[in-house]
Design a protein around this motif. Structure first.
Motif, PDB file in Angstrom:
ATOM      1  N   ARG A   1       0.834  -1.209   0.000  1.00 21.19           N
ATOM      2  CA  ARG A   1       0.000   0.000   0.000  1.00 21.19           C
ATOM      3  C   ARG A   1       0.863   1.251   0.000  1.00 21.19           C
ATOM      4  O   ARG A   1       0.572   2.218  -0.724  1.00 21.19           O
ATOM      5  CB  ARG A   1      -0.948  -0.011   1.210  1.00 21.19           C
TER       6      ARG A   1
ATOM      7  N   ARG B   1       0.946   4.025  -3.007  1.00 19.79           N
ATOM      8  CA  ARG B   1       0.731   5.455  -2.762  1.00 19.79           C
ATOM      9  C   ARG B   1       1.891   6.277  -3.333  1.00 19.79           C
ATOM     10  O   ARG B   1       1.673   7.324  -3.960  1.00 19.79           O
ATOM     11  CB  ARG B   1       0.583   5.714  -1.264  1.00 19.79           C
TER      12      ARG B   1
ATOM     13  N   TYR C   1      -7.864   2.502  -6.994  1.00 18.22           N
ATOM     14  CA  TYR C   1      -7.298   2.732  -5.661  1.00 18.22           C
ATOM     15  C   TYR C   1      -8.254   2.329  -4.537  1.00 18.22           C
ATOM     16  O   TYR C   1      -7.791   1.867  -3.479  1.00 18.22           O
ATOM     17  CB  TYR C   1      -6.849   4.199  -5.508  1.00 18.22           C
ATOM     18  N   PRO C   2      -9.609   2.453  -4.697  1.00 20.11           N
ATOM     19  CA  PRO C   2     -10.459   1.986  -3.593  1.00 20.11           C
ATOM     20  C   PRO C   2     -10.325   0.487  -3.335  1.00 20.11           C
ATOM     21  O   PRO C   2     -10.333   0.045  -2.182  1.00 20.11           O
ATOM     22  CB  PRO C   2     -11.878   2.340  -4.067  1.00 20.11           C
TER      23      PRO C   2
ATOM     24  N   ARG D   1      -7.345  -0.162  -1.488  1.00 19.22           N
ATOM     25  CA  ARG D   1      -7.377   0.548  -0.207  1.00 19.22           C
ATOM     26  C   ARG D   1      -6.188   1.485  -0.062  1.00 19.22           C
ATOM     27  O   ARG D   1      -5.532   1.553   0.976  1.00 19.22           O
ATOM     28  CB  ARG D   1      -7.451  -0.438   0.956  1.00 19.22           C
TER      29      ARG D   1
ATOM     30  N   GLN E   1      -5.108   5.533  -0.456  1.00 22.75           N
ATOM     31  CA  GLN E   1      -5.725   6.856  -0.420  1.00 22.75           C
ATOM     32  C   GLN E   1      -5.144   7.753  -1.518  1.00 22.75           C
ATOM     33  O   GLN E   1      -3.960   7.657  -1.848  1.00 22.75           O
ATOM     34  CB  GLN E   1      -5.498   7.508   0.947  1.00 22.75           C
TER      35      GLN E   1
ATOM     36  N   ASP F   1      -5.981  11.194  -1.304  1.00 17.32           N
ATOM     37  CA  ASP F   1      -6.098  12.540  -0.778  1.00 17.32           C
ATOM     38  C   ASP F   1      -4.766  13.269  -0.969  1.00 17.32           C
ATOM     39  O   ASP F   1      -3.693  12.673  -0.874  1.00 17.32           O
ATOM     40  CB  ASP F   1      -6.464  12.511   0.708  1.00 17.32           C
TER      41      ASP F   1
END
Length: 238
Positions: free
Chosen positions: A136, A140, A175-176, A179, A181, A183
Motif C-alpha cells: 500500500r 501510494r 485505488y479503492p 485501499r 488513499q 487525498d
C-alpha cells in the motif's frame, strides 16, 4: 457476416479492461470471449497455445494470423495497427513507451500485490500486515509520481490521450479496491475526472462485466468481496 480482425480473450480485471478501452475508444469491432477464472479456462491447453503464461488478456489478430499476449504489448500492437492513440513524433512516442512501461513494471505489480494481500490472502487465512503496508505504501508513492507528472498537463505523455493513459487508468483508478488513499493528489484526481467523463471508457468498464467495487469505495460489497476471495482461493494455498 464479416468476421472481425480482432478476437479478444479477457476478464473483468484491471489488465483485462485495457484492450477493451482501446477498442471501444477507437470504434474497432471485435469478438469477445470471457475467460472464466473459476473454471481455470486460462490454463486450458487451447488457451495456452495463444498465451503460454496462462493469463489474460490475449488477442488474436486474424488479419495477421497471430496471437498477442501481455496487455501493454496488446495496446502497442493495436495503436500501431489502427494508427491512433499513439503520437507520430519520436519524442512523444518515447514518452508514451516510458509511461506504458511504468504502468506494467511498477503501478500494476505494486497495486496488484496490495489487492492480493488484502482481498485474497487475508480472507483465506494469510493475513500479512507487513506485506499489506509495504504494497500500500509503495502504491501510494507511485500514485504520487503520477500526480507530479500530471501537474500542469492533461495526459501522461505528449499533449494527447494515448495508450499510456489507457494502460494506467484501470489500475490507478482502482485505488479503492487496493485501499490506497488519493487525498492530497489533486492532479491525479483531475486526470481521473477527465477519463471518467469519456463515454467509451465507461462503456468499456461494463465489458465483460461491470465491477463497481473496484472504482468506488461506496460500492463495497461484502458478498462480492467474499466471492472474489473464494474464486482465487487456490492462489492463497501454502
Amino acid at each position: 457476416m464479416t468476421r472481425t480482425d480482432i478476437h479478444l480473450y479477457t476478464a473483468a480485471t484491471m489488465n483485462g479492461y485495457k484492450p477493451v478501452i482501446f477498442l471501444e475508444e477507437a470504434g474497432v469491432p471485435y469478438d469477445l470471449t470471457l475467460v472464466d477464472f473459476g473454471r481455470q479456462e486460462q490454463k486450458a491447453p487451447d488457451y495456452l497455445k495463444l498465451n503460454p503464461n496462462g493469463k489474460i488478456p490475449t488477442i488474436v489478430d486474424r488479419a495477421e494470423g497471430r496471437a498477442i499476449f501481455e496487455s501493454g504489448a496488446i495496446l502497442w500492437h493495436l495503436a500501431q495497427k489502427y494508427g491512433t492513440f499513439l503520437p507520430h513524433d519520436a519524442v512523444a512516442r518515447s514518452e508514451v513507451m516510458q509511461w506504458l512501461f511504468f504502468q506494467v513494471g511498477h503501478v500494476g505489480p505494486m497495486m496488484g500485490q496490495a489487492m492480493y494481500f488484502q482481498r485474497i490472502a487475508a480472507p483465506n487465512g494469510h493475513d500479512q500486515p507487513f506485506s499489506i503496508k509495504r504494497y500500500r505504501d509503495e502504491s501510494r508513492r507511485l500514485l504520487q509520481v503520477l500526480d507530479t507528472r500530471l501537474r500542469g498537463r492533461d495526459w501522461l505523455a505528449g499533449d494527447e490521450y494515448t495508450i499510456a493513459d489507457m494502460a494506467m487508468y484501470p489500475w490507478a483508478r482502482a485505488y479503492p479496491w487496493a485501499r490506497v488513499q488519493v487525498d492530497g493528489l489533486p492532479h491525479l484526481q483531475a486526470w481521473f475526472d477527465r477519463i471518467d467523463a469519456r463515454p467509451a471508457v465507461q462503456k468499456a468498464l461494463t465489458i465483460p462485466t461491470p465491477q463497481p467495487q473496484f472504482w468506488d469505495a461506496r460500492a463495497e460489497d461484502d458478498s462480492f468481496a467474499a466471492e472474489n476471495a473464494a474464486r482465487f482461493a487456490h492462489d492463497a494455498r501454502d
